[in-house]
Design an enzyme around this catalytic site. Sequence first.
Site, short mmCIF file in Angstrom:
data_model
loop_
_atom_site.label_atom_id
_atom_site.label_comp_id
_atom_site.label_asym_id
_atom_site.label_seq_id
_atom_site.Cartn_x
_atom_site.Cartn_y
_atom_site.Cartn_z
CE LYS A 121 -10.61 -1.10 0.15
NZ LYS A 121 -9.38 -1.90 0.22
CB SER A 143 -15.10 -0.96 -6.21
OG SER A 143 -14.50 0.15 -6.85
#
Length: 337
Positions: free
Chosen positions: A57, A312
């Site tokens: 992110k 991720s």
Amino acid sequence: MSDLVTLPEIERAAERIAGVAVRTPLVPFPRDPAPAAAGEPVLLVKPESLQPIGAFKLRGAYSAISSLPAAERERGVVTHSSGNHAQAVAYAARALGIRAVLVMPHTTPGVKVDACIALGAEVVHVEPTSRARSETAAKLAEAHGFTMIPPYDDPRIIAGQGTAGLEIVQDRPDVDVVLVPISGGGLIAGIAAAVKALRPEAHVIGVEPEFAADARDSMAAGRPVAWAAEDTGRTIADALRVQQVGDLPFAHMRAHVDGVVTVAEHEIRGAMRRLAREARLIAEPGGAVATAAYLYHREELPEGRVHVSVLSGGNVDPALFQDVLRGPQTEAAETRG
């Protein structure tokens, strides 16, 4: 199609995040010193858990915030997130010397909330629904003049996340299949845009939990389909509990994504264990789903030799991680679940 993020936009985002986000490597899985035989499938893991905030992110958040005009930066930023995007906004805001307010579900793992507070951000807790999160953040933005930094439904965010796809093709121009977790859709939208621009013949496959399969249903229906919060809340993968993919990410998915595979809860746990034991990589549940698809659903994937799974994030609650590691000790047990 004209509204989709382009390769030049992703390349400009890569320039903005250089020196802030880590250019993560592609790690062979398992870490076998013997080279793969000709034609034998290869799995490479892209560990975004190595980012300063432990998740991909940071790419989108820093790219978006650093591109704001000075006047907007001075007023501060606000976002809503289940954890990793909030931490990314907090990190970027501190790096740029601006105020950050984060709207987070009260169910967010404490390890993620504590990390946000440690970065100097202000946290506002709400009920664990997409509506509560987005409406509260919008009200704060209107009341205080904050600039909204959406978690996924924004071209600046998508371009930033797409830098991971740029790196994948640059490092492995022969990549055949890229496996990407899906939550709100920003990551797969950006990666797919980059991969398809640079290597059109490669397949991009989304992966999500069976208990939060809104993206699978959306692709089948041809429009974003929402799941109830009580349904998505069943999955161990807290980072993937978004109830519906964003409109702009979905447009990218329709244009660039070749399919969606779902994985079971025991498969997510199994992938977390194997990543830790065999690749020495820590994955949070949502970060392990792409690898789980390769390990347990190979027959559902497109043919190809070189596969890349995007890990991720690695911001897993320590108690949960210990519980996962105490699970089955053998591959046969992992397969049985």
